[in-house]
Design a protein around this motif. Structure first.
Motif, PDB file in Angstrom:
ATOM      1  N   TYR A   1      -5.047  -4.067  -4.222  1.00 14.45           N
ATOM      2  CA  TYR A   1      -5.717  -3.977  -2.915  1.00 14.45           C
ATOM      3  C   TYR A   1      -7.079  -4.660  -2.955  1.00 14.45           C
ATOM      4  CZ  TYR A   1      -7.588  -1.548   1.224  1.00 14.45           C
ATOM      5  OH  TYR A   1      -8.133  -1.238   2.433  1.00 14.45           O
ATOM      6  N   LEU A   2      -7.719  -4.623  -4.141  1.00 18.09           N
ATOM      7  CA  LEU A   2      -9.028  -5.258  -4.261  1.00 18.09           C
ATOM      8  C   LEU A   2      -8.912  -6.767  -4.418  1.00 18.09           C
ATOM      9  CD1 LEU A   2     -10.940  -2.815  -6.604  1.00 18.09           C
ATOM     10  CD2 LEU A   2     -11.287  -3.200  -4.180  1.00 18.09           C
TER      11      LEU A   2
ATOM     12  N   THR B   1      -6.446  -8.920  -2.925  1.00 22.45           N
ATOM     13  CA  THR B   1      -5.876  -9.746  -1.866  1.00 22.45           C
ATOM     14  C   THR B   1      -5.907  -9.017  -0.532  1.00 22.45           C
ATOM     15  OG1 THR B   1      -3.880 -10.800  -1.072  1.00 22.45           O
ATOM     16  CG2 THR B   1      -3.590  -8.977  -2.574  1.00 22.45           C
ATOM     17  N   ASP B   2      -5.794  -9.772   0.529  1.00 19.39           N
ATOM     18  CA  ASP B   2      -5.753  -9.184   1.867  1.00 19.39           C
ATOM     19  C   ASP B   2      -4.366  -9.263   2.479  1.00 19.39           C
ATOM     20  OD1 ASP B   2      -8.395  -8.532   1.815  1.00 19.39           O
ATOM     21  OD2 ASP B   2      -9.047 -10.433   2.652  1.00 19.39           O
TER      22      ASP B   2
ATOM     23  N   SER C   1     -16.752  -0.279  -3.234  1.00 17.94           N
ATOM     24  CA  SER C   1     -15.617  -1.150  -2.973  1.00 17.94           C
ATOM     25  C   SER C   1     -14.901  -0.627  -1.744  1.00 17.94           C
ATOM     26  CB  SER C   1     -14.664  -1.189  -4.162  1.00 17.94           C
ATOM     27  OG  SER C   1     -13.889  -0.019  -4.178  1.00 17.94           O
ATOM     28  N   ARG C   2     -13.827  -1.307  -1.364  1.00 18.11           N
ATOM     29  CA  ARG C   2     -13.160  -0.858  -0.148  1.00 18.11           C
ATOM     30  C   ARG C   2     -12.056   0.152  -0.431  1.00 18.11           C
ATOM     31  NH1 ARG C   2      -9.318  -5.370   2.147  1.00 18.11           N
ATOM     32  NH2 ARG C   2      -8.205  -6.045   0.292  1.00 18.11           N
ATOM     33  N   VAL C   3     -11.991   0.631  -1.678  1.00 13.16           N
ATOM     34  CA  VAL C   3     -11.021   1.675  -2.012  1.00 13.16           C
ATOM     35  C   VAL C   3     -11.432   2.969  -1.303  1.00 13.16           C
ATOM     36  CG1 VAL C   3     -10.113   3.041  -3.900  1.00 13.16           C
ATOM     37  CG2 VAL C   3     -10.514   0.626  -4.227  1.00 13.16           C
TER      38      VAL C   3
END
Lengths: 503, 311
Positions: free
Chosen positions: A269-270, A272-273, B105-107
């Motif tokens: 998830y970190l 790629t989008d 982060s976006r987690v």
């Protein structure tokens, strides 16, 4: 450059996928090993173990490796969906909720029959997810608490049942506690076959209904408009998840199953989008961690596979947490540093422009003291600024009549003109279009000048009908001026030949 | 094979009377310990549940494992103090790491939580298996707890009146501290749990309250963990609070109810465990989840039955 490295990583990913696929096929053909413990192999040397691992001659090893790879693939695939659906801890709740089912399956079958245990666990797991949804929909209790209640309640029941089983006199109950901590080495070929079947099943189901799962994960309203039965696909995912949890249980144990679901998916998830890339990466990370866990536990005499798998997965997560090209901590910090530097340089060249403008663009150099006065800072601070400018190859410092002067080179001058243009265009836009007072626009323009892209600037120019002067009556450097500064510079690297705008 | 064959026949005298008449000195301590753990967790849980941090307790209770193992390896003793500090450090590390990952982060928070505690737990299990010969730690104990052996512990004399097992005395002190802190900082906890904006405007820093609560949670979980084990701590944290919140909307009443629920569940849990001859901690959590089930069905103002009748 970042996109390039990303791309090569992606290509490597495909190569890895093919390689793993090959290994998987070979292993599936040869997976009929007996159950034994890796720890039986204590006496063998480290080097020999290495050779044995890579020669793949050991049937036990092949079973273990195949099991780990299936586990990683299956968990990585389903984990991606639960992570993007913000259901990360459902895996945790499920893996604890299946425990009473395992015990009941054991009691009903009378021995450690994989199929009975499997069915019991699936039923218990699904009951758990249904209960979570029921509590959530009929009470005021929030999702996390209802997950926690199902997790703890079912687990307590499971522990009660398991302690009952262990005290009762039923046949072979060895290995039931493996459901708590897991032991890949104790996997039988029958169990690995079930794992492979479930993995293939998940791949097929996700492949067939990829669009439905994708839309349902990101846009519930759109999925409803398309007529996709969201509830059905939610429970289908939960069913697959329950399958995955149950097959992983014996390998990594109840506590760590959720790790194999969450960690590879979060790492992906970190990075790629795009969902399909996330799925591929997550599966690769899962399989990689599985293989690493199997490998490292094979090296030592008494090392558990499941926790090592999780540690391998966490290492991958840490790497992508810090180094991911787009979302990584280090790369974000580097980008932030670059941006601060760029803004500082832009402010310096803008001040140089202002000083030259005040002198009606006579002379090429700007005296450091004049610049310091313009920036309202000490000579020392200005010298530091100027040093950053010369380091970035935007200008040179030369002595003129005993005074230090800064000379911008063409790139520096272009930058100065661009920033000033952005600033003045924005001021004009605010006064003309947004009807700000002329003395209120400077602060806002100070910020936006560093962010306006070429496209926006073209739009602004068209909107304002190619203006020549800003609200304060100063000339705005136009596109033509900017282009001329580049094309007309006679000697590229020497400070010379800069004209005033609209000359 | 029938599941019911495993259940011993129910004998009221044997299950409910004999423990108190014949083995009273053992039983009273198991019950008291269970009650203290459940009450301390329950009172704290009321706030934890409202703040939607229910699973943080779960995370902490898992990640104390490496803390304990590292403390053991460093000090080579099974003393309570090093163990306690090891576990506490691990607990604080867990909450810090969760916050770090999810702010940097976006987690999402739940994923960050899952990542942190499973990783720490895995490290703990690997450490145990690497130094297995030296570590007198049992992973089963980590999960189940060993409340049954509480009275075999050393005893300390309390006010010269009772001989109290050390563990019970320690848990009692923790429960008492939790109660005192909740009483003293009741307003701060309440306001910052329900309305952080209001809290800030009347001069309460929600961040400090949050970190204080996390610290208190770590301390409670670490002390409770020895008795009821890692996973069941979460039952004790969530169930009394949610059950009480099914019955009332007033925080003081909820806090009082959690204590009552704790008493009932530890008493019935001890007897259930004795009857079926199973893990006491497991039995206690079965009782407490049954109590929640009853409240869910029959709560006078928001039970399923009442809802169905209104419709």
């Amino acid at each position: 450059m970042m996109s390039v490295s990303c791309k090569t990583g992606y290509m490597n990913g495909y190569r890895f996928l093919i390689r793993f696929g090959l290994i998987l096929t070979v292993l599936t053909l040869a997976a009929n090993a007996r159950a034994a413990k890796i720890s039986d192999l204590e006496s063998i040397e480290f080097g020999e173990q290495l050779v044995r691992f890579f020669s793949m001659e050991d049937e036990l090893l092949r079973t273990v490796l195949l099991g780990s790879l299936c586990l990683g693939l299956c968990c990585g695939l389903l984990g991606s969906f639960i992570v993007v659906r913000k259901l990360s801890l459902v895996g945790d709740a499920l893996s604890h909720a299946v425990l009473p089912g395992v015990a009941i399956g054991f009691i009903v079958a009378g021995h450690k029959d994989p199929l009975a245990i499997f069915i019991g666990a699936i039923v218990a797991g699904l009951a758990g997810t249904v209960l979570v949804n029921l509590i959530k929909s009929t009470t005021h209790i929030k999702e996390d608490s209802s997950l926690g209640m199902v997790l703890a309640g079912f687990y307590g029941l499971g522990i009660v049942l398991i302690t009952m089983v262990q005290k009762a006199s039923i046949g072979n109950k060895a290995g039931l506690d493996k459901f708590l901590f897991g032991q890949v080495a104790a996997l039988s070929s029958k169990e690995v076959t079930i794992m492979a079947v479930i993995t293939v099943l998940s791949l097929v189901v996700i492949g067939l209904f990829y669009k439905q799962f994708l839309v349902g994960s990101f846009d519930a309203a759109y999925s409803k408009a398309l007529g996709i039965p969201a509830q059905f696909f939610h429970y289908l995912l939960m069913l697959l998840l329950a399958f995955a949890v149950v097959i992983s249980l014996q390998a990594v144990g109840a506590v760590l199953v959720s790790a194999m679901l969450i960690i590879p998916a979060s790492s992906a998830y970190l990075l790629t989008d795009r969902m399909h890339r996330m799925l591929i990466l997550s599966c690769l990370f899962g399989m990689g961690s599985g293989a690493m866990g199997a490998f490292f536990s094979f090296l030592g005499p008494n090392l558990p596979t499941g926790p090592l798998m999780v540690i391998a997965a966490s290492t991958v997560f840490a790497a992508s947490f810090f180094l991911s090209p787009k979302h990584g901590l280090v790369s974000r910090w580097l980008r932030f540093r670059d941006r601060t530097r760029r803004i500082r340089n832009e402010n310096t060249v803008k001040a140089i422009y202002h000083v030259r403008e005040k002198n009606y663009f006579e002379g090429e150099g700007v005296d450091i003291d004049a610049l310091a006065a313009r920036l309202k800072e000490t000579r020392k601070a200005t010298l530091l600024r100027v040093k950053f400018l010369t380091d970035a190859n935007l200008g040179d410092v030369k002595e003129v009549d005993g005074n230090k002067n800064i000379f911008l080179n063409p790139e520096g001058w272009l930058m100065a003109c661009t920033v000033v243009r952005n600033h003045r265009l924005w001021e004009l836009y605010l006064t003309n279009e947004a009807e700000f007072e002329a003395d209120h626009v400077h602060e806002d323009a100070e910020k936006i000048e560093h962010m306006l892209g070429e496209e926006t600037v073209r739009q602004l120019e068209r909107l304002l009908d190619f203006p020549r002067k800003d609200p304060h009556g100063k000339l705005i450097p136009s596109l033509a001026d900017l282009q001329r500064t580049l094309t007309h510079s006679p000697r590229k690297n020497e400070p010379s030949g800069y004209r005033m705008p609209h000359s | 094979m029938n599941i019911f064959q495993n259940i011993p026949p129910f004998d009221f005298h044997e299950v409910f009377v004999m423990p108190w008449t014949e083995f009273g000195d053992v039983f009273i301590w198991i019950f008291v310990m269970g009650f203290l753990v459940t009450a301390a967790c329950g009172m704290l849980g009321s706030f934890i549940v409202w703040r939607q941090m229910a699973l943080v307790g779960d995370a902490i209770s898992h990640s104390v494992l490496p803390g304990i193992v590292v403390a053991f390896l460093l000090t080579q003793s099974r003393g309570t103090l090093p163990m306690f500090f090891g576990a506490l450090v691990a607990g604080i590390l867990t909450t810090t790491l969760i916050e770090f990952i999810h702010t940097k982060s976006r987690v999402k928070t739940d994923a960050a939580l899952g990542i942190v505690f499973t990783t720490l737990f895995a490290i703990g299990v690997v450490l145990i298996s690497m130094y297995g010969e030296n570590v007198d730690l049992d992973t089963d104990c980590v999960l189940y707890g060993e409340i049954e052996y509480v009275s075999q512990d050393l005893t300390v004399s309390l006010f010269g009146l009772f001989d109290v097992p050390v563990q019970v005395a320690r848990m009692g002190a923790v429960a008492f501290c939790v109660m005192l802190l909740i009483v003293f900082f009741y307003k701060q906890l309440l306001v910052s749990s329900f309305d952080p904006g209001l809290a800030r405007s009347i001069g309460i820093n929600p961040a400090i309250v949050h970190h204080g609560l996390m610290l208190l949670l770590s301390i409670t979980v670490v002390s409770a963990f020895e008795a009821v084990g890692a996973i069941l701590v979460i039952a004790m944290l969530i169930f009394p609070a949610t059950t009480a919140s099914m019955l009332s909307d007033r925080m003081p009443i909820i806090l009082g109810l959690t204590v009552v629920i704790s008493a009932i569940s530890s008493l019935l849990g001890v007897h259930l465990a004795l009857w079926l001859d199973v893990s006491t901690a497991g039995a206690m959590s079965v009782v407490v989840s049954t109590l929640f089930g009853l409240a869910w069905m029959f709560s006078p103002n928001r039970g399923l039955l009442v809802l169905a009748m209104r419709r």
